[in-house]
Design a protein around this motif. Structure first.
Motif, PDB file in Angstrom:
ATOM      1  N   PHE A  16      -4.413 -11.379 -18.824  1.00  0.00           N
ATOM      2  CA  PHE A  16      -4.273 -12.379 -17.767  1.00  0.00           C
ATOM      3  C   PHE A  16      -4.279 -13.766 -18.393  1.00  0.00           C
ATOM      4  O   PHE A  16      -4.954 -14.009 -19.399  1.00  0.00           O
ATOM      5  N   LYS A  56      -3.485  -0.974 -10.678  1.00  0.00           N
ATOM      6  CA  LYS A  56      -2.454  -1.869 -10.121  1.00  0.00           C
ATOM      7  C   LYS A  56      -1.164  -1.786 -10.912  1.00  0.00           C
ATOM      8  O   LYS A  56      -0.076  -1.924 -10.353  1.00  0.00           O
ATOM      9  N   LEU A  59       0.502   1.303  -9.767  1.00  0.00           N
ATOM     10  CA  LEU A  59       1.093   1.112  -8.430  1.00  0.00           C
ATOM     11  C   LEU A  59       2.301   0.177  -8.457  1.00  0.00           C
ATOM     12  O   LEU A  59       2.993   0.034  -7.455  1.00  0.00           O
ATOM     13  N   GLY A  60       2.526  -0.479  -9.572  1.00  0.00           N
ATOM     14  CA  GLY A  60       3.651  -1.421  -9.657  1.00  0.00           C
ATOM     15  C   GLY A  60       3.333  -2.771  -9.051  1.00  0.00           C
ATOM     16  O   GLY A  60       4.235  -3.559  -8.788  1.00  0.00           O
ATOM     17  N   LEU A  61       2.043  -3.040  -8.791  1.00  0.00           N
ATOM     18  CA  LEU A  61       1.681  -4.324  -8.191  1.00  0.00           C
ATOM     19  C   LEU A  61       1.602  -5.426  -9.239  1.00  0.00           C
ATOM     20  O   LEU A  61       1.771  -6.599  -8.919  1.00  0.00           O
ATOM     21  N   ILE A  62       1.283  -5.066 -10.477  1.00  0.00           N
ATOM     22  CA  ILE A  62       1.390  -6.028 -11.584  1.00  0.00           C
ATOM     23  C   ILE A  62       2.121  -5.356 -12.735  1.00  0.00           C
ATOM     24  O   ILE A  62       2.086  -4.131 -12.878  1.00  0.00           O
ATOM     25  N   ARG A  63       2.796  -6.185 -13.516  1.00  0.00           N
ATOM     26  CA  ARG A  63       3.591  -5.637 -14.616  1.00  0.00           C
ATOM     27  C   ARG A  63       2.789  -5.685 -15.908  1.00  0.00           C
ATOM     28  O   ARG A  63       2.128  -6.692 -16.173  1.00  0.00           O
ATOM     29  N   ASP A  77       7.792   0.727  -9.632  1.00  0.00           N
ATOM     30  CA  ASP A  77       8.276  -0.070  -8.489  1.00  0.00           C
ATOM     31  C   ASP A  77       9.593   0.466  -7.918  1.00  0.00           C
ATOM     32  O   ASP A  77      10.195  -0.164  -7.056  1.00  0.00           O
ATOM     33  N   ALA A  79      11.865   2.859  -5.560  1.00  0.00           N
ATOM     34  CA  ALA A  79      11.613   3.410  -4.219  1.00  0.00           C
ATOM     35  C   ALA A  79      11.306   4.903  -4.298  1.00  0.00           C
ATOM     36  O   ALA A  79      10.454   5.410  -3.560  1.00  0.00           O
ATOM     37  N   ARG A  82       7.743   5.338  -5.294  1.00  0.00           N
ATOM     38  CA  ARG A  82       6.809   4.933  -4.227  1.00  0.00           C
ATOM     39  C   ARG A  82       6.815   5.928  -3.063  1.00  0.00           C
ATOM     40  O   ARG A  82       5.846   6.041  -2.325  1.00  0.00           O
ATOM     41  N   TYR A  87      -1.859   5.585  -1.586  1.00  0.00           N
ATOM     42  CA  TYR A  87      -2.862   4.713  -2.232  1.00  0.00           C
ATOM     43  C   TYR A  87      -3.976   4.377  -1.248  1.00  0.00           C
ATOM     44  O   TYR A  87      -3.711   3.898  -0.139  1.00  0.00           O
ATOM     45  N   PRO A  89      -7.062   1.878  -1.209  1.00  0.00           N
ATOM     46  CA  PRO A  89      -7.711   0.802  -1.975  1.00  0.00           C
ATOM     47  C   PRO A  89      -9.229   0.867  -1.858  1.00  0.00           C
ATOM     48  O   PRO A  89      -9.773   1.645  -1.059  1.00  0.00           O
ATOM     49  N   TYR A  93      -8.979  -2.450   4.243  1.00  0.00           N
ATOM     50  CA  TYR A  93      -7.952  -3.448   4.576  1.00  0.00           C
ATOM     51  C   TYR A  93      -7.095  -3.025   5.776  1.00  0.00           C
ATOM     52  O   TYR A  93      -5.866  -3.004   5.701  1.00  0.00           O
TER      53      TYR A  93
ATOM     54  N   ARG B  89       3.364  -3.093   0.024  1.00  0.00           N
ATOM     55  CA  ARG B  89       4.258  -3.125  -1.138  1.00  0.00           C
ATOM     56  C   ARG B  89       4.347  -1.790  -1.861  1.00  0.00           C
ATOM     57  O   ARG B  89       5.350  -1.508  -2.511  1.00  0.00           O
ATOM     58  N   VAL B  90       3.299  -0.976  -1.782  1.00  0.00           N
ATOM     59  CA  VAL B  90       3.359   0.305  -2.492  1.00  0.00           C
ATOM     60  C   VAL B  90       4.080   1.390  -1.665  1.00  0.00           C
ATOM     61  O   VAL B  90       4.189   2.524  -2.111  1.00  0.00           O
TER      62      VAL B  90
END
Lengths: 257, 435
Positions: A16, A56, A59-63, A77, A79, A82, A87, A89, A93, B89-90
């Motif tokens: 990061f 993450k 999950l493709g949320l961060i590279r 990422d 389709a 996915r 998932y 979390p 949420y 998004r997932v």
């Protein structure tokens, strides 16, 4: 390209950076990980060990900065990857103004299910998670355990082949924890691949067939739960050897009368 | 499509269950009902009607724009901040649906609120009154006239070297040659728009109009604004004529006069050929007017009801573009910054055209003013698809909201801009960290 591996990470690294792109934390460092189809895999480690970052990236949320992540042989990422993924979390949420049924219908829409299939599947999942009686109440009024079950049901709405659970039992009372664990074991028996993270080693030991312990973004131990000598707790403490001595004596001296 | 509908329903539920939609519809309806009691007109029936339409519908539209812009800017940014966007998004849904569904829901709520407002207004003022197509005189474009003015000035350049050249001319020519040509041309175009034509006593001025093919037999009128050298509301006496139709004007009280043109019944079919409107000044003084701004020929169109429907469609289209912009900002920025940026852009977009008219390019302005004007002009250019299509003032003054303009607004503001901005928002959703 189809592979026998549901999840595959090859020399994955993630650092990061701050606003000026200066590196701040090396969260994951050259991690290799492979989860076979139908396996229940536990990704364990202390706080800040890189578990969530790894999840993450899966999950493709961060590279990742380096290395490659593949889900069923495809980029995470895409389709098609996915479509095979569910998932849960760490926190549920949920939209508090929606009912459980509406929440599941929303995620069914995002998974592209048609109305009839969605209706059938929502009915099944509400029965499975024992939420049918409360299905038309706003989830904002649910207990934590109920909310967790709604979140799990929404993760399962697309009938995923791979289920990723991030701390599935965190913050739950023993009864709710047991319910979630029973659900996970049932799903695993049905052949679903499950990748879970947990702080609660006893829970992981109950559910997982294989595990990996991360520390400072690196894998420090891994193996099969059945082949372990001693408990997972002992293995964990041995692997994460850094123990800090807390220097409390001066403090106690200062506060004692 | 299923994902789009799922997001649309989610957003509609959020807006209705948080009571935002009901409060918005209630505020629009209450404002529309309250305007007649709150607004003080000039005492005439016409003035009261104009004020009522302009304030009630304009106010309801402004309320919708502000409320939905804020809601749109919060929509995706809140989802990201509350970690729910990662869950969406997932899923295999197209990210375009995550933005477009939200825009559609916001527009649906805004359309319902505006419909309530329009219905109350229509019940209050009636729908039968006639509106008119407004025609401008056919003249050379301001840009073409600006080119001619520029050429004339450039022809004077050799005089700069002459010792007896008038200092004013030297100043103007020096400023012109130092400034970018585009700035000078813009100034000249503005001057061309504002160029006054004088009509001395007992003389005739005429302007050419292109009448629509179906104008024959329809009522015609002229709307004109007069001024004298020193007075913007001067005594006016004269006769307008186009073909065999005529209308007399005698006015001492209003700055804008509307003169119906009538003709003998037997000559009604002959006027389609006539395209030249003339004004014969029979009053005592010389009159001044800007043909490009002050002379309009009015051709009867359809009813206020039909005009209101077109204006409604146009407002909904503008609302769609604003909501899409707000959702796009919410996809890129944090909640507070997105709302602030959205309001600033709305405000600047709303006032920029007035700023540009009030502060046209002045060659003598200093650098900071020029930079500010350049920024304002850029924002105005970007906001023009929205601000230039606002139909409220046309509706209030019984000008026809042209069907072609409505179709353009629906196609561009209502469809194209939201699609493009939703695509951009989808890219932002993919790129901006949401965990």
């Amino acid at each position: 390209m189809e592979t026998e591996e549901a999840v595959s990470l090859s020399r994955v690294g993630k650092t990061f950076r701050d606003f000026w792109l200066r590196p701040t934390i090396k969260a994951v460092d050259g991690l290799d990980l492979s989860v076979a189809r139908g396996e229940v895999f536990g990704l364990l480690g202390p706080n800040g060990s890189g578990k969530s970052t790894t999840i993450k990236m899966i999950l493709g949320l961060i590279r990742p900065d380096s290395g490659a992540v593949r889900l069923f042989g495809q980029p995470p990422d895409s389709a098609s990857a996915r479509r095979r993924l569910g998932y849960l979390p760490e926190l549920s949420y949920l939209h508090p103004f929606m009912t459980a049924r509406e929440t599941l219908r929303y995620y069914a829409g995002l998974c592209g299910l048609d109305g009839r299939t969605a209706k059938e599947r929502i009915g099944e999942l509400l029965e499975m998670t024992r939420l049918a009686d409360a299905a038309d109440r706003p989830v904002g009024g649910y207990s934590k355990g109920m909310a967790r079950r709604v979140a799990l049901a929404s993760a399962l709405i697309g009938r995923p082949e791979l289920l990723i659970l991030d701390e599935p039992t965190s913050g739950l009372d023993p009864v709710s924890t047991d319910e979630v664990k029973t659900l996970v074991r049932t799903l695993a028996k049905g052949g679903m691949t499950i990748l879970m993270t947990s702080h609660l080693l006893a829970d992981a030991e109950d559910v997982c067939a294989r595990f990996m312990i991360l520390n400072h973004g690196r894998a420090v131990a891994s193996g099969k739960v059945a082949e372990m000598k001693g408990s997972l707790q002992q293995c964990f403490l041995a692997a994460v050897a850094e123990r800090r001595e807390f220097k409390v004596a001066p403090f106690l001296e200062a506060v004692s009368p | 499509m299923k994902a789009f509908l799922a997001v649309l329903l989610l957003e509609l539920r959020r807006l209705s269950r948080s009571r935002a939609a009901w409060i918005l519809a209630g505020a629009c309806a209450a404002w529309t009902l309250a305007v007649p009691a709150l607004a003080t007109s000039d005492g005439t029936v016409e003035g009261a009607r104009l004020l009522r339409i302009q304030l009630s519908l304009g106010g309801a539209f402004a309320i919708c724009c502000i409320a939905l812009a804020a809601s749109g800017a919060c929509s995706l940014s809140r989802e990201r901040e509350e970690r729910r966007l990662a869950l969406a998004r997932v899923r295999p849904a197209a990210r375009f649906s995550l933005a477009a569904g939200r825009v559609a829901a916001l527009v649906a709520v805004g359309a319902a609120a505006l419909a309530a407002s329009c219905a109350i207004l229509a019940a209050g003022v009636g729908v039968g009154r006639r509106c008119d197509h407004v025609l401008d005189p056919v003249m050379a474009s301001p840009a073409a006239e600006a080119e001619k003015m520029y050429a004339r000035y450039m022809a004077l350049l050799p005089k700069l070297d002459e010792p007896d050249a008038p200092p004013e001319l030297v100043d103007v020519l020096t400023a012109m040659t130092n400034a970018p040509k585009a700035t000078v041309m813009r100034m000249f175009a503005q001057k061309a728009m504002d160029r006054y034509e004088t009509v001395p006593t007992n003389s005739v001025a005429s302007w050419r109009f292109e009448l629509p093919p179906d104008a024959a037999g329809r009522p015609l009128a002229v709307r004109m604004r007069f001024a004298s050298d020193f007075n913007l509301r001067d005594e006016v006496r004269g006769v307008f004529s186009i073909g065999c139709r005529e209308g007399c004007v005698s006015n001492v009280t209003k700055s804008v006069v509307k003169v119906p043109l009538s003709s003998p019944r037997e000559a009604a079919d002959a006027e389609t050929e006539a395209t030249s409107l003339s004004f014969s000044n029979t009053g005592g003084g010389t009159l001044m007017l800007r043909p490009r701004k002050d002379v309009k020929l009015l051709v009867a169109a359809d009813s206020f009801g039909a005009n209101l429907v077109r204006a409604y469609l146009q407002m909904v289209a503008i609302l769609a573009a604003i909501c899409a912009f707000a959702v796009f900002l919410g996809a890129c920025l944090g909640r507070t910054v997105a709302v602030f940026a959205c309001f600033v852009m709305l405000f600047v977009g709303a006032v920029s055209s007035d700023v540009i008219v009030s502060y046209p390019d002045q060659l003598e302005t200093d650098r900071i003013d020029r930079v500010s004007l350049a920024i304002t002009r850029t924002v105005e250019l970007a906001a023009r698809p929205l601000s230039s299509l606002n139909p409220v003032s046309a509706l209030a003054s019984d000008e026809c909201v042209e069907p072609a303009q409505t179709a353009f607004a629906v196609a561009v503001d209502g469809v194209a801009i939201p699609i493009v901005l939703s695509l951009l928002a989808a890219i932002a959703v993919s790129k901006v960290r949401c965990v």
